[in-house]
Write an enzyme that holds these catalytic residues in place. Sequence first.
Site, PDB file in Angstrom:
ATOM      1  N   CYS A 121       0.841  -1.195   0.000  1.00  0.00           N
ATOM      2  CA  CYS A 121       0.000   0.000   0.000  1.00  0.00           C
ATOM      3  C   CYS A 121       0.869   1.236   0.000  1.00  0.00           C
ATOM      4  CB  CYS A 121      -0.973  -0.006   1.163  1.00  0.00           C
ATOM      5  SG  CYS A 121      -0.182  -0.315   2.753  1.00  0.00           S
ATOM      6  N   SER A 122       0.972   1.921   1.124  1.00  0.00           N
ATOM      7  CA  SER A 122       1.677   3.198   1.106  1.00  0.00           C
ATOM      8  C   SER A 122       2.324   3.500   2.445  1.00  0.00           C
ATOM      9  CB  SER A 122       0.700   4.311   0.737  1.00  0.00           C
ATOM     10  OG  SER A 122      -0.390   4.284   1.652  1.00  0.00           O
ATOM     11  N   CYS A 123       2.759   2.470   3.191  1.00  0.00           N
ATOM     12  CA  CYS A 123       3.408   2.710   4.477  1.00  0.00           C
ATOM     13  C   CYS A 123       4.592   3.645   4.263  1.00  0.00           C
ATOM     14  CB  CYS A 123       3.884   1.391   5.088  1.00  0.00           C
ATOM     15  SG  CYS A 123       2.519   0.290   5.511  1.00  0.00           S
TER      16      CYS A 123
HETATM   17 FE    FE Z   1       1.480  -0.514   3.735  1.00  0.00          FE
END
Ligand code: FE
Length: 221
Positions: A121-123
């Site tokens: 995702c976008s951690c």
């Molecule tokens: Fe993530």
Amino acid sequence: MSSDHNHGAGHDAGHSHEHEGSALDATELRVRALESLLTEKGLVDPAALDEIVDIYENRIGPRNGARIVARAWTDPAYLGRLRADASAAIAEFGFTGRQGEDMVALENTPEIHNMVVCTLCSCYPWPVLGLPPVWYKSAPYRSRAVIEPRAVLAEFGVALPDDTEIRVWDSTAELRYLVLPMRPAGTEGWSEDALAAIVTRDSMIGTGLVTLPETAREAGR
Ligand code: FE
């Protein structure tokens, strides 16, 4: 690599990992619906919203990380603390909070270049870098950074020597990374503030290098 990518209980609630490609997840849909409604009613100006996002993506957020990098470049004792416990060393600056609880500093050297992605995702380390840029959250970056990091770096304008090893790190809910870029030659004797000013966001993700601004290069001639 993805087997130890644990997006466990500590992860952002409502942050779906089901989305791929351009499909919007539930949170994104709600945000867009709210933005449309507020704009329609004349309560917010979309340009003002873009401005706020830009500030957190580019101006305020990454300046925190830049101060960490500049300190690490100039203070060997601080670098030692950053290596031993990055979360604690970063907390010395007061940069703590959500999405930055467990930090690891990755030092770039002539032999090893580190690059960070979140494949699921976008951690992203919010306390030191602010909001993740759009490309960081994109499906192509998330997959290609792992498969063909050198090609991705080339698209960012980064060309590394063939014998430099590229290490790609997958961020998770548990671990967030801050890349310590190499200090450019020609900055000997610079103040911490002057050094911090040339550290870019991308250099702390590993998709950029820190270079001397043209004016400094000319002054050094
Ligand atoms: Fe993530």
